[in-house]
Design a protein around this motif. Sequence first.
Motif, short mmCIF file in Angstrom:
data_model
loop_
_atom_site.label_atom_id
_atom_site.label_comp_id
_atom_site.label_asym_id
_atom_site.label_seq_id
_atom_site.Cartn_x
_atom_site.Cartn_y
_atom_site.Cartn_z
N ILE A 28 0.81 -1.22 0.00
CA ILE A 28 0.00 0.00 0.00
C ILE A 28 0.84 1.26 0.00
O ILE A 28 0.37 2.31 -0.41
N ARG A 29 2.09 1.17 0.44
CA ARG A 29 2.96 2.35 0.39
C ARG A 29 3.66 2.46 -0.95
O ARG A 29 3.74 3.53 -1.54
N LYS A 30 4.17 1.36 -1.46
CA LYS A 30 4.94 1.36 -2.70
C LYS A 30 4.03 1.39 -3.93
O LYS A 30 4.22 2.19 -4.83
N ASP A 31 3.06 0.48 -3.96
CA ASP A 31 2.19 0.33 -5.13
C ASP A 31 0.95 1.21 -5.05
O ASP A 31 0.34 1.52 -6.06
N GLY A 32 0.55 1.54 -3.82
CA GLY A 32 -0.63 2.38 -3.62
C GLY A 32 -1.93 1.64 -3.86
O GLY A 32 -1.97 0.43 -4.05
N PHE A 33 -2.99 2.40 -3.85
CA PHE A 33 -4.35 1.91 -4.12
C PHE A 33 -5.15 3.13 -4.55
O PHE A 33 -4.78 4.26 -4.26
N SER A 34 -6.23 2.88 -5.24
CA SER A 34 -7.01 4.00 -5.76
C SER A 34 -8.06 4.45 -4.74
O SER A 34 -8.45 3.68 -3.85
N GLU A 35 -8.50 5.66 -4.91
CA GLU A 35 -9.56 6.18 -4.05
C GLU A 35 -10.85 5.40 -4.28
O GLU A 35 -11.61 5.16 -3.34
N SER A 36 -11.08 4.95 -5.52
CA SER A 36 -12.28 4.15 -5.77
C SER A 36 -12.19 2.79 -5.08
O SER A 36 -13.20 2.27 -4.59
N ASP A 37 -10.98 2.20 -5.02
CA ASP A 37 -10.80 0.96 -4.25
C ASP A 37 -11.14 1.21 -2.79
O ASP A 37 -11.90 0.45 -2.19
N LEU A 38 -10.59 2.26 -2.22
CA LEU A 38 -10.84 2.58 -0.82
C LEU A 38 -12.32 2.81 -0.55
O LEU A 38 -12.87 2.31 0.43
N ASN A 39 -12.98 3.52 -1.44
CA ASN A 39 -14.42 3.77 -1.25
C ASN A 39 -15.22 2.47 -1.30
O ASN A 39 -16.18 2.29 -0.55
N ARG A 40 -14.83 1.54 -2.20
CA ARG A 40 -15.50 0.24 -2.26
C ARG A 40 -15.24 -0.53 -0.97
O ARG A 40 -16.16 -1.13 -0.40
N TRP A 41 -14.00 -0.52 -0.47
CA TRP A 41 -13.68 -1.22 0.78
C TRP A 41 -14.51 -0.65 1.92
O TRP A 41 -15.05 -1.39 2.72
N LEU A 42 -14.60 0.67 1.97
CA LEU A 42 -15.38 1.30 3.04
C LEU A 42 -16.87 0.99 2.93
O LEU A 42 -17.56 0.87 3.94
N SER A 43 -17.38 0.84 1.71
CA SER A 43 -18.80 0.53 1.54
C SER A 43 -19.11 -0.89 1.99
O SER A 43 -20.21 -1.17 2.46
N VAL A 44 -18.13 -1.78 1.88
CA VAL A 44 -18.33 -3.17 2.29
C VAL A 44 -18.00 -3.36 3.76
O VAL A 44 -18.73 -4.04 4.49
#
Length: 116
Positions: free
Chosen positions: A32-48
């Motif tokens: 998550i530090r080197k490759d990162g993640f998208s804001e849309s991924d994070l929003n999906r994770w938070l919705s679940v």
Amino acid sequence: MLKVYGLKNCDTCRKALNWLQSENIEHQFLDIRKDGFSESDLNRWLSVLDHEQLINRRGTSWRKIDPSIQESLSEVNAASLVMSEPALMKRPIFDDGKKLVLCGFRNEQQDILKSL
């Protein structure tokens, strides 16, 4: 393909990756530090998962956060906080890109992953 988000130096993430390999579960690890993640991924994770499940309140990253921010943490500001400080998330995050999003690596997550 199952994506596994975590930190390469996290003991739980290493344990999960070794387990996935031993179970022959195809996966891709993303730091998550080197490759990162998208804001849309994070929003999906938070919705679940809900922000209470996603935020690791026992880690050093949480303890470094200003107490006023800790007290005011809500669903509204959790995403921006995690985007600025990814290590606040419980790890690992398992994401199949569809509906499956799991957080952590306990027996219940292992049982779900075995059924894939």
